[in-house]
Scaffold this active site. Structure first.
Site, PDB file in Angstrom:
ATOM      1  N   LEU A  11       0.821  -1.213   0.000  1.00 42.38           N
ATOM      2  CA  LEU A  11       0.000   0.000   0.000  1.00 42.38           C
ATOM      3  C   LEU A  11       0.854   1.261   0.000  1.00 42.38           C
ATOM      4  O   LEU A  11       0.443   2.297  -0.491  1.00 42.38           O
ATOM      5  CB  LEU A  11      -0.912   0.022   1.233  1.00 42.38           C
ATOM      6  CG  LEU A  11      -2.026  -1.025   1.274  1.00 42.38           C
ATOM      7  CD1 LEU A  11      -2.716  -0.997   2.627  1.00 42.38           C
ATOM      8  CD2 LEU A  11      -3.032  -0.777   0.154  1.00 42.38           C
ATOM      9  N   GLY A  17       8.767   1.834   7.488  1.00 36.59           N
ATOM     10  CA  GLY A  17       8.825   0.522   6.844  1.00 36.59           C
ATOM     11  C   GLY A  17       7.799   0.426   5.735  1.00 36.59           C
ATOM     12  O   GLY A  17       7.632   1.368   4.970  1.00 36.59           O
ATOM     13  N   ALA A  19       3.737  -0.723   4.366  1.00 35.75           N
ATOM     14  CA  ALA A  19       2.338  -1.046   4.679  1.00 35.75           C
ATOM     15  C   ALA A  19       1.797  -1.950   3.576  1.00 35.75           C
ATOM     16  O   ALA A  19       2.043  -1.704   2.392  1.00 35.75           O
ATOM     17  CB  ALA A  19       1.511   0.223   4.784  1.00 35.75           C
ATOM     18  N   ASP A 124       0.757  15.587  13.658  1.00 38.35           N
ATOM     19  CA  ASP A 124       1.242  15.424  12.273  1.00 38.35           C
ATOM     20  C   ASP A 124       0.056  15.310  11.321  1.00 38.35           C
ATOM     21  O   ASP A 124       0.032  14.458  10.440  1.00 38.35           O
ATOM     22  CB  ASP A 124       2.154  14.207  12.157  1.00 38.35           C
ATOM     23  CG  ASP A 124       2.966  14.203  10.849  1.00 38.35           C
ATOM     24  OD1 ASP A 124       3.154  15.297  10.258  1.00 38.35           O
ATOM     25  OD2 ASP A 124       3.393  13.129  10.405  1.00 38.35           O
TER      26      ASP A 124
END
Length: 334
Positions: A11, A17, A19, A124
């Site tokens: 994704l 890292g 997804a 964020d």
């Protein structure tokens, strides 16, 4: 992990890292899994993200499901938002009409207001962290609580976190600030980008110059181009959000009473407000905090890369080379 979930596709990727979209073999439900390499990457931010995210149950927030361990990674399983990022929608459309922007902004504020009611500030908020569920009348889903802080569990924020274009002036001061008030500024940037199709404080001729962006944020230097039609009520709201002094900035409760915000307010949002945010459809988290903390502690021990899924290793190698290129580009900006 592999016995329970079937991997379908990647994704996205980030500093954390990779997804992936996976299918639960038992329920056939599609879910998203965020893989973070075991070892030193399992830090305070990861722990904070998981614990804060677990407590949130709201229709405009991606639902946390569970954390698992693989031989090489910590895996965070969460709701899958089939509509992708709101950012992608704007890239495709150029910009939204005022009514479209308001529709998404109302949902964003509803989700952020709920977080704040639990004393959690996101820190964020941006279009890339605002997903859509893929339904014909898209529902906003806030994600990525890696920088979030809970006033109940953590000290007041003072670190400079977030994405440069969305950062509030007080966050740049490196002094203590109210994360909730800083979130309001980021919501304003999101609204501006939806309406205009560009960032309010970036120099259009030099958008990657972060120093210039920061200078314009500190000076609250923004304007709405003549070719964009925006009502006076909307302009007034933006001017109340983009205020350098956080004590004079409009608050989330005040935004929710603003004339522009209340126009065409979806019934489900107004009803949810009356019900005090109780999301009755949401099942309570199945994993106890104690179990999650045990898994996180175990994940701090580096994994056995020899036992890693080869496809996942390939994705991570590609991500590393992309990150190195990006770092070189950012160095050039300064």
């Amino acid at each position: 992990m592999e016995e329970r979930y079937e991997a379908l596709k990647e994704l996205g990727a980030g500093n954390f890292g990779v997804a992936r979209l996976v299918r639960d073999k038992r329920s056939k439900e599609l879910v998203a899994v965020k893989y973070i390499e075991r070892g030193k990457k399992i830090d305070e931010n990861v722990q904070r993200e998981i614990i804060n995210h677990r407590s949130l149950r709201h229709p405009n927030i991606i639902r946390f499901k569970e954390v698992c361990l693989t031989p090489t990674h910590l895996a965070i399983v969460m709701e899958y938002a089939a509509g992708g990022e709101l950012f992608e929608q704007i890239c495709t459309a150029g910009r939204f009409s005022e009514d479209e922007a308001r529709y998404f902004f109302q949902q964003l504020i509803s989700g952020v207001s709920y977080c704040h009611s639990l004393e959690i500030c996101h820190r964020d908020l941006k279009l890339e962290n605002t997903l859509l569920d893929g339904s014909p009348t898209p529902r906003v889903k806030i994600c990525d609580f890696g920088y979030s802080k809970s006033a109940l569990l953590h000290s007041k924020p003072k670190s400079t976190v977030g994405t440069p274009a969305y950062i509030a002036p007080e966050v740049l001061s490196r002094k203590e600030y109210d994360g909730k008030v800083a979130d309001v500024w980021s919501c304003g940037v999101t609204l501006y980008v939806m309406l205009v199709g560009s960032y309010p404080f970036e120099d259009p001729g030099d958008p990657r110059n972060f120093r210039k962006t920061i200078s314009r944020i500190l000076g609250v230097q923004y304007s709405i181009p003549d070719y964009v039609r925006v009502s006076s009520d909307c302009r007034r709201l933006l001017s109340q959000i983009f205020v350098a002094d956080p004590s004079k900035r409009i608050t989330i409760p005040e935004i929710k009473k603003h004339t522009w915000f209340l126009k065409n307010l979806p019934k489900e949002i107004s009803e949810r407000e009356k019900a005090d945010y109780k999301d009755t459809d949401a099942a309570p988290p199945t994993q106890a905090v104690e179990e999650i903390m045990r898994i996180i502690q175990e994940a701090k021990v580096p994994g056995d890369m020899a036992a890693a899924d080869p496809a996942l290793l390939a994705e991570l190698a590609e991500l590393k080379s992309d990150d190195e290129e990006e770092a070189a580009d950012e160095y050039d900006t300064y």
